[in-house]
Design a protein around this motif. Structure first.
Motif, PDB file in Angstrom:
ATOM      1  N   PHE A   1       0.737  -1.192   0.091  1.00 47.64           N
ATOM      2  CA  PHE A   1      -0.023   0.140  -0.052  1.00 47.64           C
ATOM      3  C   PHE A   1       1.136   1.440   0.008  1.00 47.64           C
ATOM      4  O   PHE A   1       0.681   2.081  -0.854  1.00 47.64           O
ATOM      5  CB  PHE A   1      -0.901  -0.051   1.189  1.00 47.64           C
ATOM      6  N   ALA A   2       1.637   1.201   0.737  1.00 43.15           N
ATOM      7  CA  ALA A   2       2.805   2.375   0.868  1.00 43.15           C
ATOM      8  C   ALA A   2       3.612   2.356  -0.197  1.00 43.15           C
ATOM      9  O   ALA A   2       3.694   3.592  -0.709  1.00 43.15           O
ATOM     10  CB  ALA A   2       3.690   2.174   2.111  1.00 43.15           C
ATOM     11  N   ALA A   3       4.100   1.322  -1.058  1.00 45.67           N
ATOM     12  CA  ALA A   3       4.741   1.303  -2.399  1.00 45.67           C
ATOM     13  C   ALA A   3       4.106   1.873  -3.279  1.00 45.67           C
ATOM     14  O   ALA A   3       4.630   2.523  -4.324  1.00 45.67           O
ATOM     15  CB  ALA A   3       5.398   0.084  -2.619  1.00 45.67           C
ATOM     16  N   GLY A   4       2.564   1.751  -3.256  1.00 47.66           N
ATOM     17  CA  GLY A   4       1.752   2.338  -4.348  1.00 47.66           C
ATOM     18  C   GLY A   4       1.785   3.808  -4.267  1.00 47.66           C
ATOM     19  O   GLY A   4       1.964   4.635  -5.376  1.00 47.66           O
ATOM     20  N   ALA A   5       1.894   4.269  -2.935  1.00 45.30           N
ATOM     21  CA  ALA A   5       1.971   5.892  -2.989  1.00 45.30           C
ATOM     22  C   ALA A   5       3.382   6.393  -3.428  1.00 45.30           C
ATOM     23  O   ALA A   5       3.425   7.344  -4.297  1.00 45.30           O
ATOM     24  CB  ALA A   5       1.849   6.338  -1.545  1.00 45.30           C
ATOM     25  N   ALA A   6       4.513   5.620  -3.017  1.00 44.95           N
ATOM     26  CA  ALA A   6       5.726   6.042  -3.615  1.00 44.95           C
ATOM     27  C   ALA A   6       5.784   5.763  -4.805  1.00 44.95           C
ATOM     28  O   ALA A   6       6.538   6.701  -5.584  1.00 44.95           O
ATOM     29  CB  ALA A   6       6.727   5.186  -2.752  1.00 44.95           C
ATOM     30  N   ASN A   7       5.444   4.869  -5.526  1.00 49.54           N
ATOM     31  CA  ASN A   7       5.520   4.983  -7.061  1.00 49.54           C
ATOM     32  C   ASN A   7       4.745   6.032  -7.792  1.00 49.54           C
ATOM     33  O   ASN A   7       5.154   6.230  -8.828  1.00 49.54           O
ATOM     34  CB  ASN A   7       4.700   3.496  -7.491  1.00 49.54           C
ATOM     35  N   HIS A   8       3.560   6.594  -7.220  1.00 49.63           N
ATOM     36  CA  HIS A   8       2.998   7.620  -7.821  1.00 49.63           C
ATOM     37  C   HIS A   8       3.808   8.956  -7.491  1.00 49.63           C
ATOM     38  O   HIS A   8       3.486  10.153  -8.005  1.00 49.63           O
ATOM     39  CB  HIS A   8       1.682   8.012  -7.513  1.00 49.63           C
ATOM     40  N   LEU A   9       4.937   8.987  -6.650  1.00 50.07           N
ATOM     41  CA  LEU A   9       5.545  10.194  -6.331  1.00 50.07           C
ATOM     42  C   LEU A   9       6.754  10.423  -7.245  1.00 50.07           C
ATOM     43  O   LEU A   9       7.449  11.285  -7.067  1.00 50.07           O
ATOM     44  CB  LEU A   9       5.662  10.638  -4.798  1.00 50.07           C
TER      45      LEU A   9
END
Length: 324
Positions: A94-102
């Motif tokens: 879940f956190a990696a998804g946010a990092a991937n969009h940033l």
């Protein structure tokens, strides 16, 4: 007069320790704020489209989005022999998804997962090999689904829909030239060739070990197929919510074609390039341009912008807890 002797102060000591982890916890939120300001018009229009949509279909799209993190967790576990803590693994996706969009596409999620595996005790060389195996499986799964849908529905997309809008042929030729130069350098430089050979041996050994365990192999390849299938299902659900006159299977094909093509454009999370490519492929599948644009904006709101703040908070919490 007797001189007063002052106590010696300790040398080389800072008056206060810099809270590095606390500062790092705030970085994801800062990046979210910057991204939101830069794309505020897209956000406003996307949320406007959601007000006119059918909510049951939007809930189905949200459920498919949540299941993508579960599929990613299965694939990550399938790529490594050591058992990873399940709850932390899911939270990390879940956190990696946010990092991937940033960060540029793939870089954020890869960095988060690489750090997570090393904290879990997997050696760096094998963590890197597992990461490479995951990326390979995800690519193979996406291309396999795309090929299967193209074979089943050969006339679903008009020719030329597989190239994202704004990517001219000279850019593609330039990318091919860069790959050729990189290959030449790799062959020429002995030390680099030795390093790459060592990594490939580790990666192949890890892949063989994983495939000796049926449960690991099933998680790896099942998750790699489920992940893009769930993403495509989410777009199809949003298309149904906004009454896009395109069959759901054709919308799924349009999504897979767009995401394969947009991999050529390394923007943060594909923001901008993904929207353009999806609109092009949905129009190529027979959808009106206005409705296709509305579907893409609503889909990106559900899959990117709504989870971005909680994902960034989760990322900060995992950093603070030293999970990553």
């Amino acid at each position: 007069m007797t001189a007063v002797q002052l106590p010696d102060l300790p040398r080389g000591r800072l008056p206060r320790r810099v809270p590095v982890r606390q500062v790092l916890c705030l970085v994801p939120l800062l990046l979210v704020a910057v991204a939101a300001v830069r794309h505020r018009s897209l956000l406003a229009e996307g949320f406007g489209q959601l007000r006119t949509a059918s909510w049951p279909w939007l809930l189905a799209a949200a459920a498919a989005t949540c299941l993508t993190w579960v599929a990613a967790a299965f694939t990550r576990q399938g790529a490594v022999m050591e058992p990873l803590p399940r709850r932390r693994l899911l939270a990390t996706q879940f956190a990696a998804g946010a990092a991937n969009h940033l960060l540029p596409t793939g870089l954020g999620a890869s960095a988060v997962n690489l750090r997570f595996m090393t904290v879990c005790g997997v050696p760096l060389a094998r963590s890197s090999a597992a990461l490479a195996l995951y990326l390979l499986a995800e690519c193979v799964g996406r291309l396999t689904l795309l090929a299967a849908l193209l074979a089943a529905f050969p006339g679903a997309l008009r020719p030329g829909a597989l190239l994202p809008q704004g990517v001219p042929a000279p850019l593609l030729l330039g990318a091919g030239g860069l790959l050729l130069v990189a290959g030449t350098v790799l062959v020429s430089v002995r030390r680099l060739r030795t390093t790459v050979s060592s990594f490939l041996r580790t990666a192949l050994g890890e892949a063989r070990s994983v495939h000796t365990r049926p449960a690991r192999a099933l998680a790896l390849w099942g998750g790699s197929l489920a992940f893009p299938a769930l993403q495509a299902a989410g777009l199809a659900a949003v298309g149904q919510a906004l009454a896009l006159p395109v069959p759901p299977t054709h919308m799924a094909l349009a999504y897979l074609a767009a995401t394969v093509a947009v991999a050529l454009v390394p923007t943060p999370g594909g923001i901008g390039s993904v929207e353009a490519a999806l609109v092009v492929t949905l129009v190529a599948a027979g959808g009106p341009a206005a409705v296709a644009t509305a579907v893409v904006l609503a889909y990106r709101i559900i899959t990117v912008w709504v989870p971005l703040v909680p994902g960034a908070l989760t990322l900060g919490a995992l950093v603070r807890m030293k999970v990553i």
